[in-house]
Write an enzyme that holds these catalytic residues in place. Structure first.
Site, PDB file in Angstrom:
ATOM      1  N   CYS A 239       0.836  -1.209   0.000  1.00  0.00           N
ATOM      2  CA  CYS A 239       0.000   0.000   0.000  1.00  0.00           C
ATOM      3  C   CYS A 239       0.866   1.252   0.000  1.00  0.00           C
ATOM      4  O   CYS A 239       0.504   2.276  -0.585  1.00  0.00           O
ATOM      5  CB  CYS A 239      -0.959  -0.016   1.187  1.00  0.00           C
ATOM      6  SG  CYS A 239      -0.178  -0.378   2.770  1.00  0.00           S
ATOM      7  N   HIS A 482      -1.324   1.074   7.586  1.00  0.00           N
ATOM      8  CA  HIS A 482      -1.840   1.070   6.223  1.00  0.00           C
ATOM      9  C   HIS A 482      -1.592   2.444   5.618  1.00  0.00           C
ATOM     10  O   HIS A 482      -1.647   3.462   6.307  1.00  0.00           O
ATOM     11  CB  HIS A 482      -3.335   0.745   6.236  1.00  0.00           C
ATOM     12  CG  HIS A 482      -3.964   0.741   4.882  1.00  0.00           C
ATOM     13  ND1 HIS A 482      -3.500  -0.064   3.856  1.00  0.00           N
ATOM     14  CD2 HIS A 482      -4.991   1.466   4.359  1.00  0.00           C
ATOM     15  CE1 HIS A 482      -4.237   0.151   2.773  1.00  0.00           C
ATOM     16  NE2 HIS A 482      -5.139   1.071   3.056  1.00  0.00           N
TER      17      HIS A 482
END
Length: 1167
Positions: A239, A482
């Protein structure tokens, strides 16, 4: 929808008695921000009246975290009478809010739950009249109250995105039945429901869905349809890569520059410029999320790298460097520096005299401190803060001015068009003794003026105002998190959130306020504090990288990308790949309608140089001996097949017939009989064929050599009679192969028909004629005949024996060769050969049986130069075909001949199947053959990871025999303190001593002798800790194979010290002593020396300088288990602190050879 959310969905057999006592189930969401926050108020004692709708609305509908605009508020009350006589499910009357119909849905006795009342809000559309893409975002409250005493009420509040699929939302456990009827309401003298009558009020607030995804569950969400953009797929933990790539992609000038990199000559998946071009093109044209696999493979990343989160700043820098390299020598080589690179001046300027020392450097990003600063502008002021050098810290301004008061600092000379700001959210916390994420609130503006931070001499002819266009966000803590990005693709317009494969519109509040970090705040600005915690509830998400674009250069940086900007070759390549995918898809879809046919022809047989008639697995494109492949409808007749083959051979179909191939019991595949009836379909023929192991019909194609007056074929065997009956005569079909001894090749010749009553020797004239050898061979030659029964069974034929007695039949293969008469005395090769002849036959095969044995055992082996011990450029990879029975010495000679070296100076290694790296060296043995090397005995768990088709070789400076008398020692040579390490493999006589090891090192490393540059010492380390120094008379055979060996010049101050107790062992670690890294060493202690002076010696000893040394923390670490490091100050005396013999001095600093984030390994880009 969950059964607690949708009353229609709960099956009657679901047990709900033991369910928790919540009154509403929150919508499922992937992030906490998307989860509906439900405010549940229990028995109210406020002096409120349910009839006071205005006051009740404020009470029932609190402010929402998302702060959406309110479109309309409506209140609707339904009077419910004869409660106990109601049906299980009741609907209230329709009312309107926001232009849509609504109603209350009531389950008076509970929706699949006992002793509960269930109440929901649902839209009022007729089941078949709901608009297809309809959605409506609603905050609502449901109030149950006593119509005669409106101070008695109970309510719940929720919010939901109503759609065609999610038509209702509410509370399965709204209130227990016993509390409604049997008990007096709290602080009242009557129950909630009296006279079987109650009112239910629905407070409905329609709110604006500004982004189109407010409270969206993202089921069947289409990013391209909703936003016009697509995301990137997450491979595991990529990510961080996705957020950076999207940011660079929407920097249009960067994308255009990448498209201009010339990749026409290197369209390789190992070329990162080409794979980045492909990725950007797919982001432009694809309708679905794009994968990054091609790009990461071109970086040289393996699976483990995909699951390691790397530092985004480091990745960005390396990617820029790599793309800049690719642009060198082109007209666009300055494109990236002009776009991303600025200039900064580091200076020391004297206050009282005209003297300044300065240097100007390029920068590609700016790292700003978050800790101690409230906002971006504070960080910039902190960055250019001036340090005063005065008093004892005066600056030496040369011989002319001596010591002077001075200002020391940095100032920007110029900012780039695209300014990347790295916010230092991760820092070392000395209190916790660990790296921590800084979650402090830190604000950044939409626009700012960078001229405030420029040098006075900077060019101000153009505005230095910058506008925010990218916010890269990290959500989580140091060890897990994330990444996603908020980007503004155009000069004006929407912001978008790029969260891996999902792209959504975003509000400015989401971009700015929600990424400032710090504590959560309620809509009215209050800081949220959890009930059981003293401190505020902190946001896990905060910006860590900002992208600003110079306002005067916005049109240039965000220039439109046209079709002309995209490389034409790239477009063409994707069109070709799309067409190929579509063809494969269509072929898969239609595969069940078609049947493949593999056909052996005279031409393919002539090219065949191995056993049987062909290799049915070979590809016709790569191998001319492979059978022809035809794809026909299963319903096609055999006549259509013959017509297709005849057209391909440019023959009249009347002259072509096909023989059906069958599997014999000996596992060979031979023609059985011709297909004379051509009316059946190819599928029927395939089904009738004997047990087949192939998914295709296999045939041999025969072309008639004669035709009759009518042009019909005359077939020697299986002729068709006028009445259509096929009769078998005594002729048999045999295939001929020629083994050419001179060229050492085997090849197909053709086929013959011959009566099985004839003798074997009668085949010779037929062969002579076919080969064009005339009618008679020279007197000293003869033809020798063999039958190829199966690959490992080749038998000689007796000349006087009949074909029938030799048990020959249709489809058998006869191999022949010319032999000299003197060799023919060997008969059929049955006589034992001498060992010398047997060895020779490994290179040259004198008869066909030997050659067939070679075919059975031949191996194509790939050879690679050892990557560390050999020069791959001097010895490029090559392949050799060899008999697997060949001995070690023999195949070593063949490789030596190929390389032009001595066979005795070659060493071989097996190859790791996973990594392709060398494994263990191959031991030379009398019984060692190529087969036993590639497939070791017990080829099981230990050897399963070994390639059986490749070997690595090393060209030695000495023979293997001499090498066996040596010990190989892997040694690290230190120079420039501990900052420079060089690895060497040193060979020392096994009977030698450390003195000999030092001599060999000096020769191998080509360094100055001990007389010239000082004595060397050798010591061992284990797990990055100092183990022991080796005396010069220490035998090398005793050096431990499980420790690391280090060599260094003995520092001058150590040379005369004989007392080893005056030395302390030094090692390096980061955070925890257990996280040791780098090379340890020994350091001389001096009695009474302050640590501030010790550090001066340590700086010289280690070779670490400047900021690298200044950031090191020094500690004494004791060997005692669980003891904590004792950090040292400048006033400490190391001699007094380190009192125990096993105390160590430790340097606490990050391992510069590794990324400090998330335990990830070295970040590298290969392609």
């Amino acid at each position: 929808m969950d059964d607690n959310q949708n009353p229609e969905a709960a099956p009657s057999n679901v047990a709900m008695a033991d369910a928790p006592e919540e009154h509403i189930v929150e919508p499922t969401g992937t992030e906490t921000d998307n989860v509906a926050i439900i405010h549940t108020d229990t028995m109210d004692t406020y002096p409120l009246l349910a009839t006071d709708y205005e006051v009740m609305r404020e009470h029932v509908l609190p402010l929402l975290v998302e702060e959406p605009a309110i479109i309309e508020d409506q209140v609707h009350t339904w009077t419910v009478e004869r409660w106990r006589a109601l049906n299980k499910k009741e609907h209230g009357p329709i009312f309107h809010a926001g232009g849509y119909p609504w109603r209350i849905l009531l389950f008076p006795y509970g929706n699949n739950v006992l002793d509960q009342c269930s109440i929901y809000l649902e839209h009022g559309f007729e089941a078949n009249n709901v608009p297809e893409d309809w959605s409506c975002c609603v905050q609502f409250g449901l109030v149950l109250w006593n119509p005669n005493h409106p101070s008695i009420f109970f309510h719940h509040t929720a919010h939901h995105r109503f759609t065609k699929e999610e038509s209702d939302w509410g509370f399965t456990r709204f209130l227990e039945s016993r509390k409604m009827f049997n008990n007096l309401w709290e602080n009242s003298d009557r129950p909630l429901i009296e006279d079987d009558t109650a009112n239910i009020s629905a407070y409905v607030r329609i709110v604006e869905d500004e982004t189109g995804v407010l409270w969206h569950n993202f089921n069947n969400y289409d990013s391209k349809k909703e936003t016009g953009y697509v995301g990137l797929k997450n491979q595991g933990a990529t990510c961080y890569l996705n957020s950076l790539l999207q940011s660079l992609y929407f920097t249009n000038a960067f994308r255009k520059a990448i498209y201009r990199i010339p990749t026409q000559q290197d369209e390789s998946m190992n070329n990162s410029a080409y794979t980045l071009q492909r990725l950007f093109y797919q982001l432009q044209t694809s309708n679905a999320a794009v994968g990054t696999n091609e790009l990461t493979k071109s970086f040289g990343w393996e699976t483990r790298h995909i699951f390691e989160q790397q530092d985004v700043q480091e990745l960005s820098r390396k990617l820029m460097e790599r793309m800049e390299e690719k642009m060198k020598g082109t007209e666009f080589e300055k494109a990236l520096p002009q776009m991303f690179s600025g200039k900064i001046k580091t200076y020391i300027s004297c206050i009282n005299v005209p003297y300044e020392s300065s240097r100007i450097e390029d920068f590609w990003d700016v790292q700003l401190n978050v800790s101690g600063n409230e906002n971006l502008l504070d960080s910039f002021q902190d960055y250019i803060q001036v340090e005063k050098l005065d008093g004892e810290n005066q600056y030496f301004a040369g011989e002319q001015y001596k010591l002077q008061d001075a200002d020391k600092g940095v100032i920007f000379q110029a900012f780039p068009e695209v300014l990347h700001l790295q916010l230092k959210r991760f820092e070392y916390d000395i209190q916790r003794d660990a790296m921590m994420k800084i979650n402090d609130r830190y604000e950044f503006p939409e626009e700012f003026d960078a001229s405030l931070y420029l040098d006075k001499s900077a060019d101000r002819s153009e505005s230095w105002e910058y506008e925010l266009h990218g916010v890269l966000v990290h959500s989580g803590d140091l060890n897990a998190g994330h990444y996603y990005a908020f980007l503004k693709p155009n000069k004006d317009g929407w912001w978008y959130k790029y969260d891996d494969d999902k792209v959504t519109k975003a509000t400015k509040r989401e971009v700015l306020e929600e990424n400032f970090g710090g504590p959560f705040r309620t809509p009215d600005g209050q800081i949220k504090t959890p009930c059981q915690k003293k401190g505020p509830l902190m946001r896990p998400n905060s910006a860590y990288m900002l992208v600003y674009i110079r306002k005067s250069r916005l049109d240039k940086v965000l220039c439109p990308i046209t079709e002309d900007d995209t490389p034409e070759l790239l477009q063409k390549r994707f069109e070709e790949e799309f067409a190929a995918r579509e063809a494969r898809r269509k072929e898969r879809e239609e595969q069940h309608l078609f049947l493949g046919v593999k056909a052996i022809t005279e031409r393919t047989f002539r090219h065949h140089g191995s056993t049987d008639l062909t290799n049915f697995d070979a590809s016709p494109e790569a191998d001319p001996a492979a059978p022809k492949f035809y794809r026909l409808l299963r319903t096609a007749t055999m006549q259509e097949l013959v017509d297709r083959i005849a057209a391909d051979l440019d023959q009249d179909p009347k002259r072509v017939r096909v023989w059906i191939m069958v599997n014999r019991q000996n596992k060979t595949i031979r023609p059985d009989q011709p297909a004379m009836d051509l009316r059946p379909t190819i599928e029927e023929t395939y089904t009738r064929a004997a047990a087949h192991r192939d998914q295709a019909l296999r045939v041999w194609v025969e072309v008639a050599e004669e035709v009759n007056a009518e042009g019909a074929a005359v077939w020697p065997a299986y002729p068709g009679l006028p009445n259509g009956v096929v009769v078998k005569n005594d002729l048999i079909l045999l295939f001929l192969k020629w083994y050419d001894v001179e060229s050492q090749t085997l090849s197909g010749v053709g086929h013959v028909y011959i009566s099985k009553e004839k003798k074997v020797e009668e085949l010779v004239p037929v062969i002579m004629k076919k080969m064009g050898w005339g009618e008679k061979l020279p007197s000293d030659e003869k033809i020798q005949l063999w039958e190829e029964i199966k690959p490992n069974m080749i038998e000689g034929l007796k000349a006087k024996q009949s074909l029938k007695a030799a048990e020959l039949q249709d489809g058998d293969i006869i191999c022949f060769q010319r032999v000299h008469e003197r060799k023919s005395k060997l008969g059929l090769g049955e006589k034992e050969k001498s060992s010398e002849e047997a060895t020779k036959s490994l290179d040259r095969f004198e008869d066909a049986r030997e050659y067939y044995d070679f075919l059975l055992n031949k191996r194509t082996v790939k050879f690679f130069a050892h990557p560390q011990k050999c020069d791959p450029e001097a010895y490029p990879p090559f392949e050799m075909v060899m008999n697997s029975k060949i001995s070690y010495d023999k195949f070593s000679e063949k490789i030596a001949e190929k390389l032009g070296v001595e066979a005795t100076h070659l060493r071989f290694y097996t190859v790791n199947a996973s990594s392709g790296n060398p494994r263990t060296s191959v031991k030379r043995g009398q019984n060692q053959t190529l087969h036993t090397i590639l497939n070791p005995v017990g080829y099981g768990q230990l050897n399963v990871n070994q390639r059986n088709d490749a070997l690595v070789f090393e060209v030695l400076d000495m023979s293997l025999a001499e090498l066996d008398t040596k010990k190989s020692i892997k040694l690290t040579l230190l120079s420039e303190g501990i900052t420079k390490e060089e690895q060497f493999d040193i060979l020392v006589t096994k009977s030698g001593q450390v003195e000999d090891l030092i001599g060999s090192l000096i020769k191998k490393a080509k360094i100055a002798s001990e007389e010239e540059a000082g004595r060397l010492r050798i010591y061992e380390t284990s797990n990055h800790k100092f183990f022991r120094e080796l005396p010069r008379d220490y035998p090398v055979i005793s050096i431990n194979d499980y420790t690391s060996v280090v060599a260094e010049r003995i520092p001058t101050e150590d040379a005369e010290v004989k007392d080893l107790t005056q030395f302390i062992s030094v090692f390096q670690y980061h955070g925890e002593p257990s996280r040791a890294h780098g090379i340890p060493f020994r350091f001389l202690l001096k009695e009474g020396e302050k640590f501030s002076d010790t550090k001066v010696r340590l700086e010289k000893r280690t070779g670490l300088k400047g900021k690298s040394f200044e950031k090191i923390k020094f500690a004494v670490v004791r060997r005692a288990q669980f003891s904590r490091p004792q950090y040292l100050t400048d006033d400490d005396i190391l001699w007094d602190v380190a009192v125990n013999a096993d105390d160590c001095l430790a340097l606490d600093h990050p391992d510069r050879t590794r990324s400090v984030r998330n335990g990830a390994g070295d970040l590298f880009l290969k392609g």
